[in-house]
Design a protein around this motif. Sequence first.
Motif, mmCIF file in Angstrom:
data_model
loop_
_atom_site.group_PDB
_atom_site.id
_atom_site.type_symbol
_atom_site.label_atom_id
_atom_site.label_comp_id
_atom_site.label_asym_id
_atom_site.label_seq_id
_atom_site.Cartn_x
_atom_site.Cartn_y
_atom_site.Cartn_z
ATOM 1 N N ALA A 1 0.830 -1.204 0.000
ATOM 2 C CA ALA A 1 0.000 0.000 0.000
ATOM 3 C C ALA A 1 0.865 1.255 0.000
ATOM 4 N N MET A 2 1.946 1.252 0.792
ATOM 5 C CA MET A 2 2.840 2.405 0.811
ATOM 6 C C MET A 2 3.486 2.603 -0.553
ATOM 7 N N ASP A 3 3.969 1.527 -1.158
ATOM 8 C CA ASP A 3 4.627 1.628 -2.461
ATOM 9 C C ASP A 3 3.663 2.125 -3.537
ATOM 10 N N GLU A 4 2.422 1.657 -3.466
ATOM 11 C CA GLU A 4 1.437 2.103 -4.457
ATOM 12 C C GLU A 4 1.179 3.597 -4.313
ATOM 13 N N LEU B 1 1.971 6.548 -7.080
ATOM 14 C CA LEU B 1 0.912 7.433 -7.575
ATOM 15 C C LEU B 1 1.257 8.904 -7.373
ATOM 16 N N MET B 2 2.127 9.193 -6.419
ATOM 17 C CA MET B 2 2.543 10.577 -6.163
ATOM 18 C C MET B 2 3.661 11.034 -7.096
ATOM 19 N N GLY B 3 4.145 10.151 -7.975
ATOM 20 C CA GLY B 3 5.160 10.527 -8.947
ATOM 21 C C GLY B 3 6.485 10.886 -8.306
ATOM 22 N N GLU B 4 7.144 11.907 -8.839
ATOM 23 C CA GLU B 4 8.452 12.299 -8.319
ATOM 24 C C GLU B 4 8.370 12.708 -6.850
ATOM 25 N N GLU B 5 7.292 13.366 -6.469
ATOM 26 C CA GLU B 5 7.139 13.760 -5.068
ATOM 27 C C GLU B 5 7.035 12.530 -4.177
ATOM 28 N N GLY B 6 6.474 11.447 -4.695
ATOM 29 C CA GLY B 6 6.401 10.208 -3.929
ATOM 30 C C GLY B 6 7.779 9.670 -3.582
ATOM 31 N N GLY B 7 8.721 9.787 -4.514
ATOM 32 C CA GLY B 7 10.086 9.356 -4.239
ATOM 33 C C GLY B 7 10.727 10.189 -3.146
ATOM 34 N N ARG B 8 10.449 11.494 -3.172
ATOM 35 C CA ARG B 8 11.000 12.371 -2.127
ATOM 36 C C ARG B 8 10.351 12.089 -0.777
ATOM 37 N N LEU B 9 9.048 11.824 -0.789
ATOM 38 C CA LEU B 9 8.360 11.472 0.449
ATOM 39 C C LEU B 9 8.953 10.207 1.053
ATOM 40 N N ASP C 1 -10.726 6.521 -4.470
ATOM 41 C CA ASP C 1 -9.718 5.459 -4.530
ATOM 42 C C ASP C 1 -8.339 6.035 -4.227
ATOM 43 N N LEU C 2 -7.322 5.180 -4.205
ATOM 44 C CA LEU C 2 -5.987 5.631 -3.812
ATOM 45 C C LEU C 2 -5.403 6.592 -4.840
ATOM 46 N N ALA C 3 -5.721 6.401 -6.123
ATOM 47 C CA ALA C 3 -5.239 7.341 -7.136
ATOM 48 C C ALA C 3 -5.831 8.729 -6.895
ATOM 49 N N MET D 1 -3.902 14.536 -1.841
ATOM 50 C CA MET D 1 -2.794 14.852 -0.938
ATOM 51 C C MET D 1 -1.850 15.874 -1.577
ATOM 52 N N ALA D 2 -1.636 15.760 -2.866
ATOM 53 C CA ALA D 2 -0.801 16.745 -3.564
ATOM 54 C C ALA D 2 -1.469 18.113 -3.533
ATOM 55 N N ALA D 3 -2.786 18.139 -3.756
ATOM 56 C CA ALA D 3 -3.524 19.405 -3.729
ATOM 57 C C ALA D 3 -3.532 20.006 -2.323
ATOM 58 N N ARG D 4 -3.637 19.173 -1.313
ATOM 59 C CA ARG D 4 -3.627 19.657 0.071
ATOM 60 C C ARG D 4 -2.275 20.283 0.406
ATOM 61 N N SER D 5 -1.194 19.645 -0.031
ATOM 62 C CA SER D 5 0.144 20.198 0.210
ATOM 63 C C SER D 5 0.319 21.528 -0.518
ATOM 64 N N ARG D 6 -0.150 21.603 -1.758
ATOM 65 C CA ARG D 6 -0.047 22.872 -2.499
ATOM 66 C C ARG D 6 -0.837 23.969 -1.810
ATOM 67 N N ALA D 7 -2.017 23.622 -1.331
ATOM 68 C CA ALA D 7 -2.863 24.620 -0.662
ATOM 69 C C ALA D 7 -2.202 25.125 0.614
ATOM 70 N N MET D 8 -1.652 24.216 1.413
ATOM 71 C CA MET D 8 -1.037 24.617 2.675
ATOM 72 C C MET D 8 0.256 25.390 2.456
ATOM 73 N N ALA D 9 0.892 25.198 1.298
ATOM 74 C CA ALA D 9 2.119 25.934 0.987
ATOM 75 C C ALA D 9 1.848 27.420 0.813
ATOM 76 N N THR D 10 0.584 27.797 0.611
ATOM 77 C CA THR D 10 0.234 29.212 0.438
ATOM 78 C C THR D 10 0.041 29.909 1.776
#
Length: 335
Positions: A36-39, A43-51, A113-115, A121-130
């Motif tokens: 589940a973590m790997d999936e 799905l998070m792409g490059e940011e997933g690798g950094r996470l 779903d997880l996708a 989660m990406a949108a939430r991070s972008r929103a909080m970055a503001t």
Amino acid sequence: MPEPSRPVVLLFPGQGAQHPGMAVELYGAEPEFTAAMDEFFALMGEEGGRLRADWLGDDPQVPLDDASRAQPLLFAIGYALGTALLARGVRPAALLGHSVGELAAACLAGVFDLAGAARLMAARSRAMATTGAGGMLAAGVAADDLEPRIGAPYRAAGVAVAAINGPRNTVVAGPEPWLSELAGELAAGGVTTRRVPSRQAFHCPAVLGAAELFAAGFAGVPLAPPRVPIRSTATGLPVTRAQALSPGFWAGQLARPVLFWAALDGLLADGDYTLVEAGPGRSLSMPARRHAAVRSGRSTVLAPLPAPGNGVADGTLAGWKAAMEEMDVLVGEGV
């Protein structure tokens, strides 16, 4: 298989529960959790690798207390632990999540779903970055006692009660420097506070703009009614079909107070349960243990992962295995 002695409810923690090494010992040792973590990372792409690198590494490039790290990782760990429990045969009667933990509950219940969750989660991070610098303070007083102490200048800046986790367990959040100034005033008035590990404010008017940006992130993410009841920390009641299908309902929780105690109290008024914390540490199981239904023994609390100690993950796998053995006894052989 014998009937469970008590139905299971999964509790999913939010910001503040994160710590270095959280759940890392399960990665590679618990197959469903690992998958589940790997999936999610994929799905998070490059940011997933950094996470993944910041989660597993000793020197994260982005501090774990930052929303861009704590939020997606807490979501992923909660979802992965829930997936692992389902694989063991656990069939929860309800789910209850705190802040981003409510999104983990929603994903596990099939609202998205997880996708879709990865996009959110990406949108939430972008929103909080503001949002600017901010944070949260936990205070050992009732919300009704704390509210009058938040003066007009603080309210104007967006400071507010952010969570009610117990009768005398209240969190206040807001931007800096107002939050630190309020902490000083509270201390002078005899109210002891402690910082919740967070570099941003949550669940207060200061992040209303971020909540609106987050809502836009739901575009194109299909929503469905939950297959498992979710006890809402916005209302204290089960999530309705209309709420589940509303992006505004899920996005709006970013700026609304978390009514964890009301949700827990309403749940335990309905019956007796085994409450299982599906996340790192004890941030939800500790207040749950103070509920009369748990103190009386009518309901039981189980926290599979140990609380953080000196930043070391040692004992996580042993704690998980011991908790699973205990769960077999609590909810029936084979679960």
